[in-house]
Design a protein around this motif. Structure first.
Motif, PDB file in Angstrom:
ATOM      1  N   THR A 121       9.261  -7.115-105.805  1.00  0.00           N
ATOM      2  CA  THR A 121       8.238  -6.097-105.603  1.00  0.00           C
ATOM      3  C   THR A 121       6.931  -6.774-105.192  1.00  0.00           C
ATOM      4  O   THR A 121       6.799  -8.002-105.312  1.00  0.00           O
ATOM      5  N   ASN A 122       5.984  -5.984-104.745  1.00  0.00           N
ATOM      6  CA  ASN A 122       4.662  -6.521-104.404  1.00  0.00           C
ATOM      7  C   ASN A 122       4.071  -7.275-105.586  1.00  0.00           C
ATOM      8  O   ASN A 122       3.526  -8.372-105.422  1.00  0.00           O
ATOM      9  N   GLN A 123       4.157  -6.672-106.761  1.00  0.00           N
ATOM     10  CA  GLN A 123       3.582  -7.297-107.950  1.00  0.00           C
ATOM     11  C   GLN A 123       4.292  -8.604-108.293  1.00  0.00           C
ATOM     12  O   GLN A 123       3.658  -9.570-108.696  1.00  0.00           O
ATOM     13  N   GLN A 124       5.600  -8.654-108.114  1.00  0.00           N
ATOM     14  CA  GLN A 124       6.340  -9.892-108.395  1.00  0.00           C
ATOM     15  C   GLN A 124       5.930 -11.004-107.435  1.00  0.00           C
ATOM     16  O   GLN A 124       5.820 -12.164-107.834  1.00  0.00           O
ATOM     17  N   VAL A 125       5.713 -10.648-106.181  1.00  0.00           N
ATOM     18  CA  VAL A 125       5.262 -11.646-105.200  1.00  0.00           C
ATOM     19  C   VAL A 125       3.904 -12.189-105.623  1.00  0.00           C
ATOM     20  O   VAL A 125       3.698 -13.413-105.681  1.00  0.00           O
ATOM     21  N   LEU A 126       2.967 -11.304-105.928  1.00  0.00           N
ATOM     22  CA  LEU A 126       1.633 -11.766-106.331  1.00  0.00           C
ATOM     23  C   LEU A 126       1.691 -12.549-107.639  1.00  0.00           C
ATOM     24  O   LEU A 126       0.998 -13.563-107.781  1.00  0.00           O
ATOM     25  N   SER A 127       2.507 -12.105-108.573  1.00  0.00           N
ATOM     26  CA  SER A 127       2.649 -12.836-109.837  1.00  0.00           C
ATOM     27  C   SER A 127       3.200 -14.235-109.612  1.00  0.00           C
ATOM     28  O   SER A 127       2.799 -15.194-110.279  1.00  0.00           O
ATOM     29  N   THR A 128       4.112 -14.358-108.659  1.00  0.00           N
ATOM     30  CA  THR A 128       4.678 -15.674-108.342  1.00  0.00           C
ATOM     31  C   THR A 128       3.612 -16.586-107.751  1.00  0.00           C
ATOM     32  O   THR A 128       3.500 -17.756-108.136  1.00  0.00           O
ATOM     33  N   TYR A 129       2.801 -16.057-106.842  1.00  0.00           N
ATOM     34  CA  TYR A 129       1.708 -16.853-106.283  1.00  0.00           C
ATOM     35  C   TYR A 129       0.695 -17.227-107.367  1.00  0.00           C
ATOM     36  O   TYR A 129       0.179 -18.360-107.375  1.00  0.00           O
ATOM     37  N   GLU A 130       0.421 -16.320-108.286  1.00  0.00           N
ATOM     38  CA  GLU A 130      -0.506 -16.622-109.386  1.00  0.00           C
ATOM     39  C   GLU A 130       0.057 -17.721-110.281  1.00  0.00           C
ATOM     40  O   GLU A 130      -0.667 -18.627-110.706  1.00  0.00           O
ATOM     41  N   ALA A 131       1.362 -17.663-110.545  1.00  0.00           N
ATOM     42  CA  ALA A 131       2.007 -18.707-111.350  1.00  0.00           C
ATOM     43  C   ALA A 131       1.939 -20.055-110.638  1.00  0.00           C
ATOM     44  O   ALA A 131       1.661 -21.095-111.256  1.00  0.00           O
ATOM     45  N   MET A 132       2.167 -20.043-109.323  1.00  0.00           N
ATOM     46  CA  MET A 132       2.093 -21.281-108.552  1.00  0.00           C
ATOM     47  C   MET A 132       0.682 -21.856-108.566  1.00  0.00           C
ATOM     48  O   MET A 132       0.502 -23.073-108.690  1.00  0.00           O
ATOM     49  N   GLN A 133      -0.316 -21.004-108.458  1.00  0.00           N
ATOM     50  CA  GLN A 133      -1.704 -21.473-108.486  1.00  0.00           C
ATOM     51  C   GLN A 133      -2.028 -22.076-109.844  1.00  0.00           C
ATOM     52  O   GLN A 133      -2.675 -23.116-109.931  1.00  0.00           O
ATOM     53  N   ALA A 134      -1.556 -21.452-110.918  1.00  0.00           N
ATOM     54  CA  ALA A 134      -1.775 -22.004-112.259  1.00  0.00           C
ATOM     55  C   ALA A 134      -1.098 -23.368-112.393  1.00  0.00           C
ATOM     56  O   ALA A 134      -1.652 -24.297-112.997  1.00  0.00           O
ATOM     57  N   LEU A 135       0.089 -23.491-111.811  1.00  0.00           N
ATOM     58  CA  LEU A 135       0.788 -24.777-111.862  1.00  0.00           C
ATOM     59  C   LEU A 135       0.052 -25.850-111.077  1.00  0.00           C
ATOM     60  O   LEU A 135      -0.038 -27.003-111.528  1.00  0.00           O
ATOM     61  N   THR A 136      -0.497 -25.502-109.905  1.00  0.00           N
ATOM     62  CA  THR A 136      -1.239 -26.514-109.147  1.00  0.00           C
ATOM     63  C   THR A 136      -2.498 -26.928-109.892  1.00  0.00           C
ATOM     64  O   THR A 136      -2.876 -28.101-109.851  1.00  0.00           O
TER      65      THR A 136
END
Length: 108
Positions: free
Chosen positions: A3-18
C-alpha cells in the motif's frame, strides 16, 4: 502488493537505518554497520518487488523524495567516515601481500 503507507513506512525505516549507520561508522562499529546495511538491502529488495505498482499522491511523493535525500546525505557521511578506514585496510592488505611475496622469494 504494498500500500502507499507501506511504501512510505519502508522508506522511513530505511532512513532510520541509514541514520544508525552514520552512528555506527562514527563509532567504528563495522559489524553493526554491516548488519544495518543488510537490513536496508532487505527493504530495497521488497521495494523493488512491489513499489512500481504503487502510485503515491503529491504528499507521499514529497515525503519519499525528502527521505531519499536524507538517505543520500547519510550515505555521504558514511563514505566520509569509512573511506579512511578502507584506505588503511587496503594498505595493510597490500603490505601483507608484499611481505608474503618477499618471504616466498627469499625463503630457503
Amino acid at each position: 502488493m504494498m500500500t502507499n503507507q507501506q511504501v512510505l513506512s519502508t522508506y522511513e525505516a530505511m532512513q532510520a537505518l541509514t541514520a544508525s549507520m552514520v552512528v555506527a561508522a562514527s563509532n567504528e562499529e563495522w559489524d553493526q554497520l554491516d548488519s544495518l546495511e543488510q537490513q536496508i538491502s532487505a527493504h530495497v529488495q521488497r521495494l523493488q518487488a512491489n513499489e512500481e505498482k504503487v502510485v503515491l499522491e503529491k504528499e507521499g511523493r514529497l515525503r519519499k523524495v525528502a527521505l531519499i535525500r536524507q538517505m543520500l546525505e547519510d550515505d555521504r557521511k558514511i563514505r566520509d567516515l569509512t573511506m579512511p578506514w578502507m584506505a588503511q585496510l587496503s594498505k595493510l592488505i597490500s603490505s601483507t601481500g608484499t611481505e608474503r611475496r618477499l618471504a616466498n622469494a627469499y625463503s630457503v
